[in-house]
Design a protein around this motif. Structure first.
Motif, PDB file in Angstrom:
ATOM      1  N   PHE A  38      46.475  73.855  81.085  1.00  0.00           N
ATOM      2  CA  PHE A  38      47.609  73.607  80.195  1.00  0.00           C
ATOM      3  C   PHE A  38      48.624  72.660  80.823  1.00  0.00           C
ATOM      4  O   PHE A  38      49.310  71.922  80.099  1.00  0.00           O
ATOM      5  CB  PHE A  38      48.246  74.922  79.758  1.00  0.00           C
ATOM      6  CG  PHE A  38      47.505  75.570  78.631  1.00  0.00           C
ATOM      7  CD1 PHE A  38      47.702  75.169  77.327  1.00  0.00           C
ATOM      8  CD2 PHE A  38      46.555  76.550  78.880  1.00  0.00           C
ATOM      9  CE1 PHE A  38      46.985  75.732  76.278  1.00  0.00           C
ATOM     10  CE2 PHE A  38      45.834  77.131  77.846  1.00  0.00           C
ATOM     11  CZ  PHE A  38      46.050  76.715  76.540  1.00  0.00           C
ATOM     12  N   LEU A  41      47.057  69.417  79.913  1.00  0.00           N
ATOM     13  CA  LEU A  41      47.197  69.175  78.479  1.00  0.00           C
ATOM     14  C   LEU A  41      48.618  68.700  78.159  1.00  0.00           C
ATOM     15  O   LEU A  41      48.822  67.735  77.413  1.00  0.00           O
ATOM     16  CB  LEU A  41      46.882  70.440  77.689  1.00  0.00           C
ATOM     17  CG  LEU A  41      45.416  70.842  77.563  1.00  0.00           C
ATOM     18  CD1 LEU A  41      45.296  72.171  76.826  1.00  0.00           C
ATOM     19  CD2 LEU A  41      44.606  69.770  76.846  1.00  0.00           C
ATOM     20  N   ASN A  45      48.610  64.925  76.893  1.00  0.00           N
ATOM     21  CA  ASN A  45      48.427  64.922  75.433  1.00  0.00           C
ATOM     22  C   ASN A  45      49.157  63.750  74.785  1.00  0.00           C
ATOM     23  O   ASN A  45      48.881  63.388  73.642  1.00  0.00           O
ATOM     24  CB  ASN A  45      48.832  66.257  74.797  1.00  0.00           C
ATOM     25  CG  ASN A  45      50.251  66.680  75.114  1.00  0.00           C
ATOM     26  OD1 ASN A  45      51.066  65.877  75.582  1.00  0.00           O
ATOM     27  ND2 ASN A  45      50.548  67.944  74.860  1.00  0.00           N
ATOM     28  N   GLY A 167      40.498  69.614  75.687  1.00  0.00           N
ATOM     29  CA  GLY A 167      41.702  68.958  75.190  1.00  0.00           C
ATOM     30  C   GLY A 167      41.440  67.829  74.221  1.00  0.00           C
ATOM     31  O   GLY A 167      42.168  67.671  73.235  1.00  0.00           O
ATOM     32  N   GLU A 194      50.404  72.924  72.121  1.00  0.00           N
ATOM     33  CA  GLU A 194      49.910  72.867  73.494  1.00  0.00           C
ATOM     34  C   GLU A 194      50.987  73.185  74.526  1.00  0.00           C
ATOM     35  O   GLU A 194      50.673  73.365  75.699  1.00  0.00           O
ATOM     36  CB  GLU A 194      49.287  71.488  73.765  1.00  0.00           C
ATOM     37  CG  GLU A 194      48.006  71.275  72.960  1.00  0.00           C
ATOM     38  CD  GLU A 194      47.235  70.027  73.348  1.00  0.00           C
ATOM     39  OE1 GLU A 194      47.778  69.214  74.129  1.00  0.00           O
ATOM     40  OE2 GLU A 194      46.096  69.859  72.869  1.00  0.00           O
TER      41      GLU A 194
END
Length: 438
Positions: A38, A41, A45, A167, A194
């Motif tokens: 995470f 991400l 992202n 992802g 996310e």
């Protein structure tokens, strides 16, 4: 292999050790893998959000590249202070704090409506995340002897691969199917959905982890004794462990230069991979997300094989140099066949395999010459200086693309950066730091 060596390999004592470390691994590593998943991400992202966000807000490639880079400015400035505080406060509490604050800040990216807020929030995400990766790597030095760290680091860094495997399709799915839900653009949903899990994971870290072997309630007294005995058998480092030792070690600066090259190579691809695939003729966001899985799937296998090989052969230098050369060759392949999907996918797979296998071996070296507070601060300093590569590469690619209309010249530069790193790996680090405890 001889009969004697086979017997030694399967001795009862070693079998018990392996069982004990499996227990430790299952308690610690999966949690950190999910946390790092995470973290990445939330960090990258933006590369998928760009596919919608850039046109919605009217950002140029240079603006996007600068915003992607500003994450690393915040990361750079606050990395060492964060890890000094981690050493004083304890990894469990500090890593939990990092995760909660970065999750909240990342989710706030959904409110961006101008270049100012884009730059500001990207910088703040870097500030909030500063210290996470070196903090976890320092945590491992408190639980694992040097002979096991390349494998453990490889498991941890494999989260980068998971980020790409999970992802990419997840981001494509959110962008495609959440766009317009409750009047929000798909890229706004991407940041929200996310960012929130990081907050939950921060609370899980507080619940499950213990800073030291002695404090772990899930280990028996005998198990603690065995683990502590392994840690006590570690060869003594050359550093006395004070903060000043970080600055007196020339190897600290060589390692920082190598890591800067590594981060340039990584971020040069991470923040532009979806766009490179799009320029190869793929228009659908979900298809782009699916295609980004392929290099990561190749890399996760290569990462685990190379990390295990490095530990079993007790060899670091040539494994690292080979990874850097593989990365350089991958960038050359991408540059030679611009806009052609198959060579692009092969080249990106080579790049990611080299980088992601390179990282865990790299992080076995600093604990060989730093210890105590110096290890926490030194790992943070190397990571922090290396993150300057994350400032340079995304902005460089964006600027070159705006000026020339193509990212190809930047790919040649990134290949050259990897060749410089190869030379530093081979000739810049003293041989004694490559030795692995028998």
């Amino acid at each position: 292999m001889t009969t004697d060596s086979l017997a030694a390999t399967h001795s009862p004592a070693q079998s018990l050790d392996e069982a004990l470390y499996r227990k430790v691994n299952w308690r610690i590593i999966p949690l950190f893998i999910v946390c790092f998943l995470f973290a990445y991400l939330d960090r990258v992202n933006i590369s998928f959000a760009k596919l919608q966000m850039q046109s919605d807000l009217g950002f140029s490639d240079t603006v996007y590249g600068l915003g992607a880079s500003l994450f690393f400015v915040g990361y750079f400035l606050f990395e060492v202070p964060s890890n000094v505080l981690l050493h004083k406060i304890g990894a469990r509490v500090w890593i939990a704090r990092i995760m909660v604050t970065w999750g909240i800040t990342s989710a706030c990216m959904m409110f961006v409506n101008s270049e100012f807020w884009f730059y500001t929030l990207r910088f703040l995400i870097g500030v909030m995340e500063a210290g996470f990766v070196p903090g976890v790597l320092y945590f491992f030095t408190q639980w694992y002897p040097s002979s096991r760290r390349a494998r453990v680091n490889a498991y941890f860094k494999s989260s980068i691969c998971l980020c790409g495997i999970i992802g990419g399709p997840l981001a494509g799915l959110i962008l495609q199917h959440f766009d317009g839900v409750y009047g929000l653009a798909g890229w706004k949903w991407l940041f929200l959905l996310e960012g929130f899990p990081s907050v939950i994971l921060g609370l899980v870290v507080l619940w499950l982890l213990s800073d030291r072997i002695e404090d772990a309630p899930w280990l028996t007294a005998d198990e603690k004794r065995v683990l502590l005995a392994h840690m006590a058998s570690e060869p003594k480092t050359e550093s006395s462990g004070g903060f000043a030792d970080v600055w007196r070690q020339p190897t600290t600066y060589v390692m920082s230069a190598i890591y800067l090259c590594l981060v340039m190579a990584l971020t040069g691809l991470l923040f532009w991979m979806p766009q490179l695939i799009k320029t190869a003729g793929v228009a659908d966001t979900f298809d782009i997300g699916l295609l980004t899985m392929i290099p990561y799937l190749v890399a996760v296998v290569g990462n685990l094989i190379i990390g295990r090989s490095s530990d079993l052969r007790r060899e670091r230098r040539w494994h690292m140099a080979g990874c850097a050369l593989l990365t350089a060759a991958g960038y050359l392949l991408c540059a030679w066949f611009p806009g052609q999907l198959l060579p692009l996918m092969v080249g990106m797979s080579m790049v990611l395999t080299g980088i992601i296998a390179w990282m865990p071996i790299f992080w076995t070296i600093p604990p060989r010459f730093l210890t105590g507070l110096a290890a926490a601060a030194g790992i943070a300093l190397i990571n922090s200086l290396g993150q300057l590569g994350g400032i340079i590469a995304p902005f460089m690619v964006g600027r070159i693309k705006d000026l020339s209309g193509s990212a190809t010249p930047a790919l040649y530069v990134l290949s050259g950066v990897c060749l410089v790193a190869t030379a530093l790996v081979i000739w810049g680090i003293p041989a004694r730091y490559y030795r692995v405890n028998q």
